[in-house]
Design a protein around this motif. Sequence first.
Motif, PDB file in Angstrom:
ATOM      1  N   ASN A 129       0.939  -1.040   0.101  1.00  0.00           N
ATOM      2  CA  ASN A 129       0.025   0.087  -0.082  1.00  0.00           C
ATOM      3  C   ASN A 129       1.057   1.455  -0.050  1.00  0.00           C
ATOM      4  O   ASN A 129       1.788   1.431   0.657  1.00  0.00           O
ATOM      5  CB  ASN A 129      -0.854   0.135   1.147  1.00  0.00           C
ATOM      6  N   ILE A 185       1.311   3.153   3.409  1.00  0.00           N
ATOM      7  CA  ILE A 185       2.000   2.317   4.124  1.00  0.00           C
ATOM      8  C   ILE A 185       3.448   2.569   3.796  1.00  0.00           C
ATOM      9  O   ILE A 185       4.143   2.713   4.713  1.00  0.00           O
ATOM     10  CB  ILE A 185       1.579   0.913   4.419  1.00  0.00           C
ATOM     11  N   ALA A 245       4.778   5.823   4.799  1.00  0.00           N
ATOM     12  CA  ALA A 245       5.230   5.910   6.385  1.00  0.00           C
ATOM     13  C   ALA A 245       6.227   4.982   6.831  1.00  0.00           C
ATOM     14  O   ALA A 245       7.325   5.406   7.583  1.00  0.00           O
ATOM     15  CB  ALA A 245       4.024   5.261   7.173  1.00  0.00           C
ATOM     16  N   PHE A 246       6.581   3.844   6.044  1.00  0.00           N
ATOM     17  CA  PHE A 246       7.845   2.956   6.226  1.00  0.00           C
ATOM     18  C   PHE A 246       8.875   3.696   5.913  1.00  0.00           C
ATOM     19  O   PHE A 246       9.944   3.794   6.725  1.00  0.00           O
ATOM     20  CB  PHE A 246       7.805   2.036   5.323  1.00  0.00           C
ATOM     21  N   TYR A 289      12.168  -0.191   4.526  1.00  0.00           N
ATOM     22  CA  TYR A 289      11.236  -1.063   5.012  1.00  0.00           C
ATOM     23  C   TYR A 289      11.304  -1.461   6.613  1.00  0.00           C
ATOM     24  O   TYR A 289      11.471  -2.451   7.150  1.00  0.00           O
ATOM     25  CB  TYR A 289      11.031  -2.411   4.327  1.00  0.00           C
ATOM     26  N   TYR A 302       7.163  -8.432  11.626  1.00  0.00           N
ATOM     27  CA  TYR A 302       5.846  -8.443  11.468  1.00  0.00           C
ATOM     28  C   TYR A 302       5.273  -9.641  12.551  1.00  0.00           C
ATOM     29  O   TYR A 302       3.889  -9.639  12.899  1.00  0.00           O
ATOM     30  CB  TYR A 302       5.001  -8.935  10.201  1.00  0.00           C
ATOM     31  N   TYR A 309       3.164  -7.931  15.214  1.00  0.00           N
ATOM     32  CA  TYR A 309       1.874  -7.132  14.879  1.00  0.00           C
ATOM     33  C   TYR A 309       0.878  -8.096  15.527  1.00  0.00           C
ATOM     34  O   TYR A 309       0.895  -9.055  15.953  1.00  0.00           O
ATOM     35  CB  TYR A 309       1.591  -7.192  13.190  1.00  0.00           C
TER      36      TYR A 309
END
Length: 339
Positions: A4, A7, A10-11, A218, A298, A301
């Motif tokens: 996305n 996203i 933001a990364f 990332y 992740y 998460y």
Amino acid sequence: MPINKAILAAFKAASRIKPDIRKSYEAQRVAEEVSARLMIPDPRCRIDEAKATMPDGFELPLRVFTPLDIDFSLASGLKVTEDSRGTILFFHGGGWVNGSVDFYTDACTTMAIKLERRVVSVDYRRAPEHRFPQAPEDCYEVARQLHAGTLLSDVDTGNIVLFGDSAGGNLAAVVSLMARDRGEFLPRTQMLLYPATYNDHNPTTSLFDSVRENGEDYLLTARDIMGYMELYASSSEDLHKPYFAPLIAPSLAEQPRTLVITAEYCPLRDEGEVFAQRLADDGGCVACYRVLDAVHGYLLYPSVFNIVKDTYRIIKHFLDGDELEQGDEPAWLGLLGTD
């Protein structure tokens, strides 16, 4: 699979304003400690504290997560029983410098519940206060005691799984190599989630394209990895030792049945997949999957995220033979030894 755009932006922003980990690791530890205090206990999992005595006399902290079966009826009331199908010995990530059993409490709780296995999380001694080889020696000793049946009285020593993410994946792989070389025990199963297996993460010299493709934008950057390894190593010679970088081991024969899971946008992606291939080439039983649209780290998460759900589906397929089917839009690539 494109990530996305919002996203990704933001990364990129977060990745490019990060301070040098060699100077900021203590501040990151504090932030992780604060975050860990916000976690809410899950009644479906009992958490106990334990310790393992190391050869130097140090009492190494452990945290044990036991999944519970909670049954309630009007006739018999509330009945709580342990619901465990084996034991996972877990080594947390964090570049051998950050991460802790506290910070991974939520992830280990989810792991115990979803996999229906007791999880023993190891609070190994971290760098730079305790540099290589302290962390693998701590992890090896806990694994040795667990397999000997002296750490937990009721463990099924034939049903122990080594599991680690990132630096913890490195430690799991190293413990298996140490076990083969020392001959005291041999793990039957290991699972490595986006593991660090190699010693060169300089984009200009690395063997792996994923370091160049994913090493800036990332969250985990190539600079981060190099900084962590600098904090971890006792000397430059350590980088050329298989117990530091297991991919450089002359032989990967006689290793456990192995699951390797990598993340599409992780700088460690290629070295994890090459490690899996080398295990297979040396006669091992190996499965390797790449989770698409995923970045390094992740596992931490919330479990409602699809990439976390998909990872546990892959793990349950590997451990229990559960059916594994993709939807119309692929969520992972089966790279090696997969159905």
